[in-house]
Design a protein around this motif. Structure first.
Motif, PDB file in Angstrom:
ATOM      1  N   PHE A   1      18.590 -74.261 -50.285  1.00  0.00           N
ATOM      2  CA  PHE A   1      18.228 -74.480 -51.558  1.00  0.00           C
ATOM      3  C   PHE A   1      17.314 -73.789 -52.151  1.00  0.00           C
ATOM      4  CE2 PHE A   1      16.999 -76.764 -55.484  1.00  0.00           C
ATOM      5  CZ  PHE A   1      18.261 -76.773 -56.309  1.00  0.00           C
ATOM      6  N   TYR A   2      16.220 -74.028 -51.463  1.00  0.00           N
ATOM      7  CA  TYR A   2      14.849 -73.628 -52.169  1.00  0.00           C
ATOM      8  C   TYR A   2      14.601 -71.884 -51.895  1.00  0.00           C
ATOM      9  CZ  TYR A   2      13.338 -77.936 -54.110  1.00  0.00           C
ATOM     10  OH  TYR A   2      13.302 -79.220 -54.905  1.00  0.00           O
ATOM     11  N   THR A   3      15.222 -71.622 -50.652  1.00  0.00           N
ATOM     12  CA  THR A   3      15.025 -70.273 -50.148  1.00  0.00           C
ATOM     13  C   THR A   3      16.264 -69.299 -50.822  1.00  0.00           C
ATOM     14  OG1 THR A   3      16.007 -70.658 -48.133  1.00  0.00           O
ATOM     15  CG2 THR A   3      13.648 -70.779 -48.176  1.00  0.00           C
ATOM     16  N   ARG A   4      17.368 -69.792 -50.318  1.00  0.00           N
ATOM     17  CA  ARG A   4      18.506 -68.938 -50.810  1.00  0.00           C
ATOM     18  C   ARG A   4      18.886 -68.915 -52.203  1.00  0.00           C
ATOM     19  NH1 ARG A   4      23.766 -69.301 -51.563  1.00  0.00           N
ATOM     20  NH2 ARG A   4      24.003 -71.507 -50.568  1.00  0.00           N
ATOM     21  N   ILE A   5      19.094 -70.307 -52.733  1.00  0.00           N
ATOM     22  CA  ILE A   5      19.605 -70.419 -54.149  1.00  0.00           C
ATOM     23  C   ILE A   5      18.431 -70.110 -55.156  1.00  0.00           C
ATOM     24  CG2 ILE A   5      20.306 -72.219 -55.816  1.00  0.00           C
ATOM     25  CD1 ILE A   5      22.129 -73.289 -53.576  1.00  0.00           C
ATOM     26  N   LEU A   6      17.235 -70.745 -54.918  1.00  0.00           N
ATOM     27  CA  LEU A   6      15.989 -70.471 -55.946  1.00  0.00           C
ATOM     28  C   LEU A   6      15.176 -69.372 -55.412  1.00  0.00           C
ATOM     29  CD1 LEU A   6      14.551 -74.036 -56.545  1.00  0.00           C
ATOM     30  CD2 LEU A   6      16.528 -72.835 -57.908  1.00  0.00           C
ATOM     31  N   GLY A   7      15.496 -68.639 -54.310  1.00  0.00           N
ATOM     32  CA  GLY A   7      14.795 -67.384 -53.843  1.00  0.00           C
ATOM     33  C   GLY A   7      13.245 -67.687 -53.544  1.00  0.00           C
TER      34      GLY A   7
ATOM     35  N   PHE B   1       9.852 -75.061 -63.310  1.00  0.00           N
ATOM     36  CA  PHE B   1       9.656 -73.696 -63.208  1.00  0.00           C
ATOM     37  C   PHE B   1       9.818 -72.559 -64.331  1.00  0.00           C
ATOM     38  CE2 PHE B   1      11.496 -75.564 -59.237  1.00  0.00           C
ATOM     39  CZ  PHE B   1      10.551 -75.269 -58.268  1.00  0.00           C
ATOM     40  N   ARG B   2       8.638 -71.753 -64.241  1.00  0.00           N
ATOM     41  CA  ARG B   2       8.953 -70.759 -65.517  1.00  0.00           C
ATOM     42  C   ARG B   2      10.061 -69.720 -64.958  1.00  0.00           C
ATOM     43  NH1 ARG B   2       3.203 -70.305 -64.707  1.00  0.00           N
ATOM     44  NH2 ARG B   2       3.540 -68.382 -63.697  1.00  0.00           N
ATOM     45  N   VAL B   3      10.770 -69.411 -66.198  1.00  0.00           N
ATOM     46  CA  VAL B   3      11.675 -68.429 -66.013  1.00  0.00           C
ATOM     47  C   VAL B   3      11.559 -67.311 -67.180  1.00  0.00           C
ATOM     48  CG1 VAL B   3      13.449 -69.415 -64.728  1.00  0.00           C
ATOM     49  CG2 VAL B   3      13.461 -69.686 -67.090  1.00  0.00           C
ATOM     50  N   ALA B   4      11.772 -66.206 -66.926  1.00  0.00           N
ATOM     51  CA  ALA B   4      11.921 -65.109 -68.105  1.00  0.00           C
ATOM     52  C   ALA B   4      13.141 -65.250 -68.928  1.00  0.00           C
ATOM     53  CB  ALA B   4      11.755 -63.813 -67.663  1.00  0.00           C
ATOM     54  N   ALA B   5      14.098 -65.296 -68.194  1.00  0.00           N
ATOM     55  CA  ALA B   5      15.546 -65.406 -68.902  1.00  0.00           C
ATOM     56  C   ALA B   5      16.247 -66.659 -68.434  1.00  0.00           C
ATOM     57  CB  ALA B   5      16.260 -63.959 -68.436  1.00  0.00           C
ATOM     58  N   LEU B   6      16.360 -67.681 -69.285  1.00  0.00           N
ATOM     59  CA  LEU B   6      17.022 -68.790 -68.811  1.00  0.00           C
ATOM     60  C   LEU B   6      18.431 -68.799 -68.710  1.00  0.00           C
ATOM     61  CD1 LEU B   6      16.677 -71.927 -68.621  1.00  0.00           C
ATOM     62  CD2 LEU B   6      17.086 -72.344 -71.034  1.00  0.00           C
ATOM     63  N   ASP B   7      19.289 -68.200 -69.674  1.00  0.00           N
ATOM     64  CA  ASP B   7      20.671 -67.911 -69.440  1.00  0.00           C
ATOM     65  C   ASP B   7      21.111 -67.192 -68.150  1.00  0.00           C
ATOM     66  OD1 ASP B   7      20.986 -69.161 -72.041  1.00  0.00           O
ATOM     67  OD2 ASP B   7      21.040 -67.228 -72.967  1.00  0.00           O
ATOM     68  N   ALA B   8      20.346 -66.221 -67.560  1.00  0.00           N
ATOM     69  CA  ALA B   8      20.664 -65.540 -66.319  1.00  0.00           C
ATOM     70  C   ALA B   8      20.342 -66.573 -65.210  1.00  0.00           C
ATOM     71  CB  ALA B   8      19.791 -64.298 -66.165  1.00  0.00           C
ATOM     72  N   ALA B   9      19.146 -67.473 -65.350  1.00  0.00           N
ATOM     73  CA  ALA B   9      18.765 -68.207 -64.469  1.00  0.00           C
ATOM     74  C   ALA B   9      20.151 -69.352 -64.434  1.00  0.00           C
ATOM     75  CB  ALA B   9      17.602 -68.950 -64.506  1.00  0.00           C
ATOM     76  N   ILE B  10      20.335 -69.845 -65.465  1.00  0.00           N
ATOM     77  CA  ILE B  10      21.615 -70.912 -65.368  1.00  0.00           C
ATOM     78  C   ILE B  10      22.765 -70.219 -64.787  1.00  0.00           C
ATOM     79  CG2 ILE B  10      23.061 -72.122 -66.904  1.00  0.00           C
ATOM     80  CD1 ILE B  10      20.702 -72.674 -68.589  1.00  0.00           C
TER      81      ILE B  10
ATOM     82  N   LEU C   1      22.467 -70.342 -61.033  1.00  0.00           N
ATOM     83  CA  LEU C   1      22.574 -71.734 -60.448  1.00  0.00           C
ATOM     84  C   LEU C   1      23.965 -72.253 -60.448  1.00  0.00           C
ATOM     85  CD1 LEU C   1      19.444 -73.481 -61.836  1.00  0.00           C
ATOM     86  CD2 LEU C   1      19.874 -72.646 -59.275  1.00  0.00           C
ATOM     87  N   GLN C   2      24.883 -71.842 -61.430  1.00  0.00           N
ATOM     88  CA  GLN C   2      26.287 -72.452 -61.652  1.00  0.00           C
ATOM     89  C   GLN C   2      26.959 -71.647 -60.637  1.00  0.00           C
ATOM     90  OE1 GLN C   2      26.653 -71.708 -65.792  1.00  0.00           O
ATOM     91  NE2 GLN C   2      26.406 -74.025 -66.209  1.00  0.00           N
ATOM     92  N   ALA C   3      26.631 -70.439 -60.319  1.00  0.00           N
ATOM     93  CA  ALA C   3      27.728 -69.564 -59.463  1.00  0.00           C
ATOM     94  C   ALA C   3      27.477 -70.269 -57.991  1.00  0.00           C
ATOM     95  CB  ALA C   3      27.156 -68.180 -59.376  1.00  0.00           C
ATOM     96  N   GLU C   4      26.199 -71.061 -57.790  1.00  0.00           N
ATOM     97  CA  GLU C   4      25.926 -71.462 -56.557  1.00  0.00           C
ATOM     98  C   GLU C   4      26.391 -72.909 -56.544  1.00  0.00           C
ATOM     99  OE1 GLU C   4      24.749 -70.141 -53.662  1.00  0.00           O
ATOM    100  OE2 GLU C   4      24.226 -68.152 -54.356  1.00  0.00           O
ATOM    101  N   GLY C   5      27.062 -73.380 -57.615  1.00  0.00           N
ATOM    102  CA  GLY C   5      27.548 -74.749 -57.539  1.00  0.00           C
ATOM    103  C   GLY C   5      26.348 -75.750 -58.087  1.00  0.00           C
TER     104      GLY C   5
ATOM    105  N   PHE D   1      18.069 -79.360 -63.831  1.00  0.00           N
ATOM    106  CA  PHE D   1      19.284 -79.629 -62.897  1.00  0.00           C
ATOM    107  C   PHE D   1      18.426 -80.249 -61.438  1.00  0.00           C
ATOM    108  CE2 PHE D   1      16.601 -76.004 -62.146  1.00  0.00           C
ATOM    109  CZ  PHE D   1      16.391 -75.583 -60.795  1.00  0.00           C
ATOM    110  N   ALA D   2      19.293 -80.558 -60.476  1.00  0.00           N
ATOM    111  CA  ALA D   2      18.721 -81.401 -59.434  1.00  0.00           C
ATOM    112  C   ALA D   2      18.540 -80.585 -58.272  1.00  0.00           C
ATOM    113  CB  ALA D   2      19.418 -82.576 -59.402  1.00  0.00           C
ATOM    114  N   ASP D   3      17.819 -80.878 -57.248  1.00  0.00           N
ATOM    115  CA  ASP D   3      17.626 -80.415 -55.917  1.00  0.00           C
ATOM    116  C   ASP D   3      18.672 -81.454 -55.115  1.00  0.00           C
ATOM    117  OD1 ASP D   3      16.434 -82.715 -54.813  1.00  0.00           O
ATOM    118  OD2 ASP D   3      14.920 -81.563 -54.013  1.00  0.00           O
ATOM    119  N   PRO D   4      18.875 -80.988 -53.953  1.00  0.00           N
ATOM    120  CA  PRO D   4      19.962 -81.655 -53.064  1.00  0.00           C
ATOM    121  C   PRO D   4      19.641 -83.136 -52.902  1.00  0.00           C
ATOM    122  CG  PRO D   4      19.270 -79.482 -52.068  1.00  0.00           C
ATOM    123  CD  PRO D   4      18.522 -79.606 -53.037  1.00  0.00           C
ATOM    124  N   ASP D   5      18.303 -83.567 -53.287  1.00  0.00           N
ATOM    125  CA  ASP D   5      18.012 -84.945 -52.980  1.00  0.00           C
ATOM    126  C   ASP D   5      18.043 -85.687 -54.464  1.00  0.00           C
ATOM    127  OD1 ASP D   5      17.597 -85.755 -50.424  1.00  0.00           O
ATOM    128  OD2 ASP D   5      16.002 -84.206 -50.334  1.00  0.00           O
TER     129      ASP D   5
END
Length: 130
Positions: A23-29, A81-90, A93-97, A116-120
């Motif tokens: 989750f933290y490496t592949r999905i959040l990068g 977490f700070r993000v530059a583009a919220l819509d792209a980040a969402i 995440l949604q593409a990853e379920g 959103f929530a992490d696996p725990d």
């Protein structure tokens, strides 16, 4: 005198180490800085690098007790977490379920954010900084 210079790291205890690592490496990068198995504790420790140089540490322990979070319990409320583009980040995440709450606007700053929530089930926030 300013005593604190910033946050060095945030440490999380996870229930399923491989799932959390993915989750933290592949999905959040996040980039892996170090990964160590501590045999005396039967525990993994994974050091991850945030883009601003801060770190996130993931720990696994045998049978960690659950932490109450809802209704809101005392202690850490969420990790943002700070993000530059919220819509792209969402969308990522949604593409990853990963389900995201509806976007809200901070009434004091006018900035957009979502949770959103992490696996725990740890509450995580994306806060758009532009």
């Amino acid at each position: 005198m300013k005593l604190l210079a910033g946050i060095h790291h945030v440490a999380l205890i996870v229930s399923d180490y491989p799932r959390a690592k993915d989750f933290y490496t592949r999905i959040l990068g996040l980039e892996v800085l170090a990964e160590n198995f501590r045999a005396q504790r039967q525990s993994w420790k994974l050091d991850l690098c945030l883009p601003d140089g801060g770190q996130l540490e993931l720990f696994s322990f045998p049978d960690p007790p659950p932490r109450p979070s809802r209704p809101e319990a005392r202690g850490l409320r969420h990790l943002a977490f700070r993000v530059a583009a919220l819509d792209a980040a969402i969308a990522h995440l949604q593409a990853e379920g990963v389900a995201c709450e509806p976007v809200r606007v901070d009434e004091h700053t006018g900035r957009r954010f979502t949770f959103f929530a992490d696996p725990d089930g740890l509450p995580l926030e994306l806060y758009e900084t532009g």
